[in-house]
Design a protein around this motif. Structure first.
Motif, PDB file in Angstrom:
ATOM      1  N   LEU A  30      -0.338  21.226  -8.981  1.00  0.00           N
ATOM      2  CA  LEU A  30      -1.501  21.194  -9.703  1.00  0.00           C
ATOM      3  C   LEU A  30      -2.668  20.372  -8.974  1.00  0.00           C
ATOM      4  CD1 LEU A  30      -0.429  20.983 -13.788  1.00  0.00           C
ATOM      5  CD2 LEU A  30      -0.962  23.042 -12.292  1.00  0.00           C
ATOM      6  N   LYS A  31      -3.488  21.199  -8.230  1.00  0.00           N
ATOM      7  CA  LYS A  31      -4.367  20.433  -7.312  1.00  0.00           C
ATOM      8  C   LYS A  31      -5.354  19.896  -8.166  1.00  0.00           C
ATOM      9  CE  LYS A  31      -2.928  23.146  -3.350  1.00  0.00           C
ATOM     10  NZ  LYS A  31      -3.232  24.016  -2.216  1.00  0.00           N
ATOM     11  N   SER A  32      -5.715  19.924  -9.240  1.00  0.00           N
ATOM     12  CA  SER A  32      -6.727  19.258  -9.971  1.00  0.00           C
ATOM     13  C   SER A  32      -6.296  18.145 -10.703  1.00  0.00           C
ATOM     14  CB  SER A  32      -7.436  20.400 -11.105  1.00  0.00           C
ATOM     15  OG  SER A  32      -6.402  21.039 -11.779  1.00  0.00           O
ATOM     16  N   TYR A  33      -5.184  17.572 -10.711  1.00  0.00           N
ATOM     17  CA  TYR A  33      -4.519  16.501 -10.898  1.00  0.00           C
ATOM     18  C   TYR A  33      -4.036  15.607  -9.623  1.00  0.00           C
ATOM     19  CZ  TYR A  33      -5.659  17.969 -15.818  1.00  0.00           C
ATOM     20  OH  TYR A  33      -6.159  18.485 -16.862  1.00  0.00           O
ATOM     21  N   TYR A  34      -4.570  14.424  -9.586  1.00  0.00           N
ATOM     22  CA  TYR A  34      -4.071  13.627  -8.326  1.00  0.00           C
ATOM     23  C   TYR A  34      -3.201  12.365  -9.071  1.00  0.00           C
ATOM     24  CZ  TYR A  34      -5.271  16.223  -4.249  1.00  0.00           C
ATOM     25  OH  TYR A  34      -5.356  17.092  -3.362  1.00  0.00           O
ATOM     26  N   GLU A  35      -2.491  11.822  -8.344  1.00  0.00           N
ATOM     27  CA  GLU A  35      -1.628  10.543  -8.765  1.00  0.00           C
ATOM     28  C   GLU A  35      -2.574   9.379  -8.549  1.00  0.00           C
ATOM     29  OE1 GLU A  35       2.321   7.688  -8.096  1.00  0.00           O
ATOM     30  OE2 GLU A  35       2.202   9.830  -6.962  1.00  0.00           O
ATOM     31  N   VAL A  36      -2.625   8.400  -9.653  1.00  0.00           N
ATOM     32  CA  VAL A  36      -3.358   7.452  -9.352  1.00  0.00           C
ATOM     33  C   VAL A  36      -2.656   6.193  -8.581  1.00  0.00           C
ATOM     34  CG1 VAL A  36      -4.250   5.622 -10.808  1.00  0.00           C
ATOM     35  CG2 VAL A  36      -4.467   7.633 -11.802  1.00  0.00           C
ATOM     36  N   PRO A  37      -3.666   5.645  -7.680  1.00  0.00           N
ATOM     37  CA  PRO A  37      -3.075   4.790  -6.818  1.00  0.00           C
ATOM     38  C   PRO A  37      -2.363   3.522  -7.561  1.00  0.00           C
ATOM     39  CG  PRO A  37      -4.973   5.275  -6.079  1.00  0.00           C
ATOM     40  CD  PRO A  37      -4.942   5.805  -7.534  1.00  0.00           C
TER      41      PRO A  37
END
Length: 108
Positions: free
Chosen positions: A71-78
């Motif tokens: 799902l490219k519309s959700y990225y992991e938070v640093p």
């Protein structure tokens, strides 16, 4: 790494933040609008063209619930953002903005 109860507590200053089971984890909602996914104790927030570069610049990738799906519309938070209460709220607010823009759609 964070659990759902701790995450909801950290996001409580945003108001009505809730969670529901989602992809074997939890969808994170603000006022009924999904803006995050908690999966395997990792938080992924909604991104758009404006916010995605911040994640990519920090080496974070998109949500992949399994090898065949991304799902490219959700990225992991640093991790450093996750550990900083003020930064986490700021990034969550940006994710809510991105989710609202997506829900409204272009030209609306």
């Amino acid at each position: 790494m964070i659990g759902v109860d701790e995450l909801l507590e950290r996001l409580s200053p945003l108001g009505a933040v809730t969670s529901r089971r989602f992809f074997g984890g939890h969808g994170i909602y603000w006022d009924g609008l999904i803006f995050g996914i908690l999966h395997d104790e990792r938080l992924y927030l909604k991104v758009d063209e404006q916010s995605q570069p911040d994640y990519v610049a920090r080496g974070m990738g998109p949500f992949r619930p399994d090898e065949r799906q991304t799902l490219k519309s959700y990225y992991e938070v640093p991790p450093d953002v996750l550990d900083d209460p003020e930064a986490l709220l700021s990034w969550a607010e940006e994710a809510i903005r991105a989710a609202q823009a997506t829900a409204e759609g272009p030209g609306r």
